[in-house]
Design an enzyme around this catalytic site. Structure first.
Site, mmCIF file in Angstrom:
data_model
loop_
_atom_site.group_PDB
_atom_site.id
_atom_site.type_symbol
_atom_site.label_atom_id
_atom_site.label_comp_id
_atom_site.label_asym_id
_atom_site.label_seq_id
_atom_site.Cartn_x
_atom_site.Cartn_y
_atom_site.Cartn_z
ATOM 1 C CG ASP A 185 -1.886 1.100 1.314
ATOM 2 O OD1 ASP A 185 -2.376 1.370 0.079
ATOM 3 O OD2 ASP A 185 -1.884 1.669 2.316
ATOM 4 C CD GLU A 269 -3.785 2.159 -3.219
ATOM 5 O OE1 GLU A 269 -4.525 2.958 -3.683
ATOM 6 O OE2 GLU A 269 -2.807 2.355 -2.607
ATOM 7 C CB CYS A 337 -11.177 -3.961 11.268
ATOM 8 S SG CYS A 337 -10.413 -5.152 12.313
ATOM 9 C CB CYS A 340 -13.556 -8.370 12.957
ATOM 10 S SG CYS A 340 -13.646 -6.269 12.789
ATOM 11 C CB CYS A 356 -10.982 -2.598 14.681
ATOM 12 S SG CYS A 356 -12.545 -3.089 14.267
ATOM 13 C CB CYS A 359 -12.495 -6.855 17.145
ATOM 14 S SG CYS A 359 -11.276 -6.423 15.755
ATOM 15 C CG ASP A 366 0.759 3.776 6.162
ATOM 16 O OD1 ASP A 366 -0.654 4.324 5.808
ATOM 17 O OD2 ASP A 366 1.604 4.442 6.351
HETATM 18 ZN ZN LIG Z 1 -12.104 -5.384 13.868
#
Ligand SMILES: [Zn+2]
Length: 406
Positions: A185, A269, A337, A340, A356, A359, A366
């Site tokens: 990325d 990307e 995330c 999750c 997140c 979670c 990054d």
């Molecule tokens: Zn999460």
């Protein structure tokens, strides 16, 4: 693929011949372009279509007629027609705009050498055979085998510096003994992040160069347009930019080679080609709502992204030459995330930290995005016990280079 090396022509006759070749290439290109535009304007007056073959025949006739044209090199002059032909091919394929006339005042000028002859003088110096000029020295900074494999070359004068760009067949891919995959990325702070948690920082100006660059830009803005002093300042700015480009080019080679030797495939990307080739301007990214705006605290990161965007295309291109690369849609990779899958803007605690809201998973922002990119491209096979296990722990397992491509 091309290799650029610095050329040191001998003062006097040799230099004069190179300048003559540049002039002839420009002249033939411009006359050829004019001829083609006549055809476009009133095609019924021409019985046959104008293409490289017809123009090369016209060139032969013109060389019989004009002594000064005959004094130049057929190879160089035909090369200019070939360039023009390619410019039109690119135009009709919508890859480029309509070809424009080459001006005498252009900073960059050059010509093509075909049926290439190169020889090695010693470890650091090589020579290239240029029609009418003889052997011209260049400094070797890349593997000689790569230079020797070149099929054609272009000699260019830009900002008072002569360079030769060798066109070589694409390098053979190295096949590392691994099935590991990596996601890559563009980081926020002018860097490239990988899913294994590494950051690669491209080289920039040194502090001294930066000061000089800013001073020159300031001087340029005060100088009168068209003045000799202004041209001198422009040339010096150009030399500084060129030095940075060389440095960045070396860095791209090294970094992509390293990635290609550690991983068997990479995910990046998926950027529209237009974004890759055009100079990027800091503006809101439609794929990432609120990613940045050219104002306030975000202005700097927007600028950094713009700088990065200017060589990211080259980076991705070289990477694809060296290993298999999968491009994936990049939307929301920075907000999702990687543990999750919960996606919301609030997950971005700051520029650097991802936390997140679903979670509680925390990671470098990054790296988190790079993991998302990797997981969008490759289906990772998990151990069955990981599914019910601790989520953070599970993510660490996913990031480990023991994963395989399905
Ligand atoms: Zn999460």
């Amino acid at each position: 693929m091309s290799i650029v090396q610095r050329v040191y022509p001998g003062e006097g006759a040799q230099l004069d011949v190179l300048v003559m070749h540049c002039d002839h290439a420009r002249f033939v290109y411009n006359v050829g372009l004019e001829q083609r535009s006549w055809w476009t304007q009133s095609r019924r007056h021409f019985r046959q279509k104008i293409n490289y073959v017809s123009q090369a025949a016209d060139l032969t006739a013109a060389r019989r007629e004009f002594d000064w044209l005959r004094a130049g090199s057929t190879v160089v002059q035909q090369g200019a027609l070939r360039d023009l032909d390619r410019a039109f091919t690119n135009f009709f394929a919508r890859r480029a705009g309509y070809p424009t006339f080459k001006k005498r005042s252009n900073v960059r000028k050059g010509f093509v050498v075909r049926d290439l002859s190169v020889r090695r003088v010693n470890r650091r110096w090589g020579e290239i055979l240029v029609p009418k000029a003889g052997w011209i020295r260049f400094r070797i900074s890349r593997a000689w085998t790569d230079i020797f494999a070149a099929t054609s070359a272009r000699i260019t004068l830009a900002n008072g510096r002569w360079t030769v760009s060798f066109t070589t067949p694409p390098a053979a891919r190295t096949m590392p003994d691994t099935t590991a995959v990596v996601g890559i990325d563009r980081g926020v702070a002018n860097s490239i992040a990988t899913s294994d948690g590494r950051m690669f920082h491209p080289p920039g100006f040194t502090a001294g160069e930066q000061t000089r660059f800013v001073a020159l830009q300031r001087r340029l803005s005060r100088q009168q347009k068209g003045s000799a002093n202004r041209d001198r300042t422009k040339a010096e700015l150009g030399r500084l930019r060129l030095r940075l480009m060389d440095r960045r080019g070396d860095w791209i080679e090294q970094t992509t080679t390293e990635l290609a030797s550690t991983y068997c495939a990479a995910a990046v990307e998926n950027l529209p080609v237009r974004n890759m080739t055009r100079r990027a301007t800091p503006k809101p990214d439609p794929g990432r709502p609120g990613a940045f705006l050219p104002n306030g605290g975000r202005a700097k990161s927007g600028l950094n992204r713009a700088i990065l965007a200017s060589y990211w295309g080259k980076f991705a291109q070289r990477l694809a030459h060296k290993m298999s690369v999968v491009a994936v849609p990049a939307a929301y990779t920075s907000q999702q995330c990687s543990n999750c899958g919960y996606t919301c803007p609030e997950n971005r605690d700051s520029q650097a930290v991802f936390r997140c809201q679903g979670c509680g998973f925390e990671h470098h922002a990054d790296t988190n995005a790079a993991i998302n990119i990797r997981d969008r491209a490759f289906i990772i096979k998990h151990q069955p016990e990981d599914i019910s296990g601790d989520r953070v722990h599970q993510s660490r397992l996913r990031a480990a280079p023991t994963t395989s491509v399905a």
